[in-house]
Write a protein that holds these residues in place. Structure first.
Motif, PDB file in Angstrom:
ATOM      1  N   ARG A   4       0.849  -1.180  -0.075  1.00  0.00           N
ATOM      2  CA  ARG A   4      -0.005  -0.006  -0.017  1.00  0.00           C
ATOM      3  C   ARG A   4       0.613   1.387  -0.102  1.00  0.00           C
ATOM      4  O   ARG A   4       1.977   1.343   0.469  1.00  0.00           O
ATOM      5  CB  ARG A   4      -0.794   0.149   1.255  1.00  0.00           C
ATOM      6  CG  ARG A   4      -1.873  -1.075   1.259  1.00  0.00           C
ATOM      7  CD  ARG A   4      -3.148  -0.755   2.026  1.00  0.00           C
ATOM      8  NE  ARG A   4      -2.545  -0.476   3.357  1.00  0.00           N
ATOM      9  CZ  ARG A   4      -3.085   0.208   4.485  1.00  0.00           C
ATOM     10  NH1 ARG A   4      -4.102   0.901   4.144  1.00  0.00           N
ATOM     11  NH2 ARG A   4      -2.625   0.235   5.823  1.00  0.00           N
ATOM     12  N   VAL A   9      -1.116   4.311   4.141  1.00  0.00           N
ATOM     13  CA  VAL A   9      -0.992   3.508   5.622  1.00  0.00           C
ATOM     14  C   VAL A   9      -1.144   4.539   6.872  1.00  0.00           C
ATOM     15  O   VAL A   9      -1.729   4.179   7.692  1.00  0.00           O
ATOM     16  CB  VAL A   9       0.521   2.893   5.618  1.00  0.00           C
ATOM     17  CG1 VAL A   9       0.732   2.182   6.750  1.00  0.00           C
ATOM     18  CG2 VAL A   9       0.415   1.915   4.429  1.00  0.00           C
ATOM     19  N   VAL A  28      -1.305   5.487  14.690  1.00  0.00           N
ATOM     20  CA  VAL A  28      -1.567   4.088  13.998  1.00  0.00           C
ATOM     21  C   VAL A  28      -0.842   2.894  14.689  1.00  0.00           C
ATOM     22  O   VAL A  28      -1.577   1.776  15.194  1.00  0.00           O
ATOM     23  CB  VAL A  28      -0.948   3.915  12.608  1.00  0.00           C
ATOM     24  CG1 VAL A  28      -1.003   2.656  11.932  1.00  0.00           C
ATOM     25  CG2 VAL A  28      -1.846   4.913  11.467  1.00  0.00           C
ATOM     26  N   TYR A  32      -2.300  -0.542  16.784  1.00  0.00           N
ATOM     27  CA  TYR A  32      -2.359  -1.739  16.213  1.00  0.00           C
ATOM     28  C   TYR A  32      -1.205  -2.438  17.187  1.00  0.00           C
ATOM     29  O   TYR A  32      -0.700  -3.598  16.815  1.00  0.00           O
ATOM     30  CB  TYR A  32      -1.908  -2.072  14.824  1.00  0.00           C
ATOM     31  CG  TYR A  32      -3.110  -1.553  13.944  1.00  0.00           C
ATOM     32  CD1 TYR A  32      -4.226  -2.436  14.045  1.00  0.00           C
ATOM     33  CD2 TYR A  32      -2.989  -0.536  13.153  1.00  0.00           C
ATOM     34  CE1 TYR A  32      -5.146  -2.165  13.203  1.00  0.00           C
ATOM     35  CE2 TYR A  32      -4.268   0.007  12.367  1.00  0.00           C
ATOM     36  CZ  TYR A  32      -5.375  -0.838  12.447  1.00  0.00           C
ATOM     37  OH  TYR A  32      -6.320  -0.471  11.596  1.00  0.00           O
ATOM     38  N   ASP A  45       0.772  -7.318  11.486  1.00  0.00           N
ATOM     39  CA  ASP A  45       1.157  -6.787  10.109  1.00  0.00           C
ATOM     40  C   ASP A  45       1.192  -5.194   9.877  1.00  0.00           C
ATOM     41  O   ASP A  45       1.861  -4.578   9.513  1.00  0.00           O
ATOM     42  CB  ASP A  45       0.389  -7.592   9.289  1.00  0.00           C
ATOM     43  CG  ASP A  45       1.038  -9.077   9.304  1.00  0.00           C
ATOM     44  OD1 ASP A  45       1.914  -9.335   9.663  1.00  0.00           O
ATOM     45  OD2 ASP A  45       0.134  -9.924   8.669  1.00  0.00           O
ATOM     46  N   LYS A  46      -0.121  -4.887  10.362  1.00  0.00           N
ATOM     47  CA  LYS A  46      -0.567  -3.207  10.182  1.00  0.00           C
ATOM     48  C   LYS A  46       0.492  -2.481  11.360  1.00  0.00           C
ATOM     49  O   LYS A  46       0.903  -1.376  10.586  1.00  0.00           O
ATOM     50  CB  LYS A  46      -1.747  -3.080  10.491  1.00  0.00           C
ATOM     51  CG  LYS A  46      -3.056  -3.657   9.846  1.00  0.00           C
ATOM     52  CD  LYS A  46      -4.269  -3.175   9.918  1.00  0.00           C
ATOM     53  CE  LYS A  46      -5.174  -3.642   9.177  1.00  0.00           C
ATOM     54  NZ  LYS A  46      -5.120  -3.308   7.681  1.00  0.00           N
ATOM     55  N   GLU A  49       3.499  -2.531   9.079  1.00  0.00           N
ATOM     56  CA  GLU A  49       3.562  -1.753   8.102  1.00  0.00           C
ATOM     57  C   GLU A  49       3.604  -0.240   8.332  1.00  0.00           C
ATOM     58  O   GLU A  49       4.242   0.555   7.769  1.00  0.00           O
ATOM     59  CB  GLU A  49       2.106  -2.006   7.315  1.00  0.00           C
ATOM     60  CG  GLU A  49       1.645  -1.410   6.057  1.00  0.00           C
ATOM     61  CD  GLU A  49       0.521  -1.854   5.753  1.00  0.00           C
ATOM     62  OE1 GLU A  49       0.157  -1.654   4.561  1.00  0.00           O
ATOM     63  OE2 GLU A  49      -0.643  -1.402   6.458  1.00  0.00           O
ATOM     64  N   ALA A  50       2.903   0.147   9.285  1.00  0.00           N
ATOM     65  CA  ALA A  50       2.936   1.320   9.830  1.00  0.00           C
ATOM     66  C   ALA A  50       4.523   1.951  10.255  1.00  0.00           C
ATOM     67  O   ALA A  50       4.919   3.212   9.638  1.00  0.00           O
ATOM     68  CB  ALA A  50       2.149   1.742  10.872  1.00  0.00           C
TER      69      ALA A  50
END
Length: 389
Positions: A4, A9, A28, A32, A45-46, A49-50
């Motif tokens: 993404r 994100v 974020v 998470y 995972d998020k 990702e952040a």
């Protein structure tokens, strides 16, 4: 799955300020964080990702590279497992180590029950610093990718103590302050009530161990200054100014700490005759009046050698011919650029008296006077458009 967009994100616009990006990441990450979502793999995972997005967008150079090339510029194809925003995915210990300051040590520790941890929990001392090197590449290497070997002077493991920093195995003991955990806990009162804070031990700096007698070779650091030959696999299509990353190839950390990364800045060597424009290649072809009047066949240089092209009779100066697929490939893509060959008719200079007399005989001939088409001569950009049509 494709990655993404980093701005998406974090939920910020492309023109967001550094402070807005930092606040967005904090929001974020808190949402998470694994301690808030135990057993939830999707949340973890998020969270990663952040952190990956923040690693890039919080760094001025990386952000500029990402804004220009997108994820292709962050590929980290050198080495195959680049860290962070350069293609390898973030590790939890890296996130806590590198970005805990976004929350503040106390906030990070009290809210999440730990967060930033020292070497006692991560198995070593402080992380080594990153190294930056410049790598020159010619057009042929860029077009096809290349394997390059470079010698890098950096901190390496001390061979005498195997990186421990101690004189011998009996010269290491658990830290008396933290009991070997690398952490100290304290309870403090806040407006929310009693909050527990976990921080790195101030005595052993989070390593969990202390050294009673230092290694004579490295003076207790567990590392010495040396040299390493590193093999770099550079993908085809890289561009001048693009930065690649090799995880763990930077300076070795103190006393077994994780090594930093090797950051490779690509420098294009100028070609004697060709000019790069994105993935395309441009070449100016000088021709005589005779050649363009009669038509001819010529050889032109390309990235991979020579190519023959036919010049039709009556070709005008400025005409652009396209050699399809003779340019550079996309980084981690399937498309290739083209080579654009622009004709430039050479105007004779310093003619002799006899040559002038010949030209005067031709003066006034209908075929030597510009016609209506000459007044409608297309612009350079229109000619380029025609070359691609």
């Amino acid at each position: 799955m494709s990655k993404r967009d980093y701005y998406e994100v974090l939920g910020v616009q492309k023109g967001a300020s550094a402070d807005e990006i930092k606040k967005a990441y904090r929001k974020v990450a808190m949402q998470y964080h694994p301690d808030r979502n135990q057993g939830d793999a999707a949340a973890e995972d998020k969270f990663k990702e952040a952190a990956e997005a923040y690693e890039v967008l919080s760094d001025t150079n990386k952000k500029a590279q990402y804004d220009r090339f997108g994820h292709a510029g962050m590929s980290g194809a050198a080495g195959g497992n680049g860290g962070g925003g350069f293609g390898g995915g973030m590790r939890m210990e890296d996130i806590f180590s590198n970005f805990g300051d976004v929350f503040g040590d106390d906030m990070f520790g009290s809210f999440f029950g730990g967060g930033r941890q020292g070497g006692g929990r991560n198995g070593g001392g402080s992380r080594g610093s990153n190294l930056r090197v410049k790598l020159k590449m010619n057009y042929a290497e860029i077009a096809h990718g290349a394997t390059k070997k470079i010698k890098v002077k950096k901190h390496v493991h001390c061979s005498t103590c195997n990186g421990s920093g101690a004189k011998d195995k009996n010269s290491v003991q658990n830290c008396n302050t933290c009991g070997g955990s690398g952490q100290v806990r304290r309870v403090q009162s806040t407006f929310l009530g009693q909050m527990q804070t976990v921080t790195a031990c101030p005595t052993c700096h989070g390593e969990g161990q202390t050294i009673t007698a230092k290694c004579a070779s490295c003076k207790g650091e567990g590392r010495v200054y040396g040299e390493e030959t590193i093999t770099i696999e550079v993908p085809a299509g890289v561009q001048d100014g693009m930065q690649l990353s090799m995880s763990g190839k930077g300076n070795v950390g103190e006393r077994g700490g994780q090594p930093g990364d090797l950051l490779i800045l690509i420098e294009e060597e100028k070609h004697a005759e060709l000019v790069r424009d994105g993935n395309d290649v441009q070449y100016v072809l000088p021709l005589s009046f005779y050649d363009v009047i009669k038509g001819t066949q010529v050889e032109v240089p390309t990235i991979d050698g020579k190519a023959k092209i036919k010049i039709p009779a009556g070709t005008q100066s400025g005409k652009i011919f396209r050699l399809k697929g003779k340019g550079f490939p996309e980084v981690q893509g399937y498309n290739k650029g083209d080579q654009l060959v622009q004709v430039k008719v050479w105007t004779p200079q310093n003619l002799s008296d006899e040559e002038f007399k010949i030209m005067e005989k031709l003066k006034g001939s209908p075929n030597f006077e510009p016609g209506e088409d000459a007044r409608k001569e297309k612009s350079f950009f229109e000619k380029i458009k025609d070359a691609f049509s």
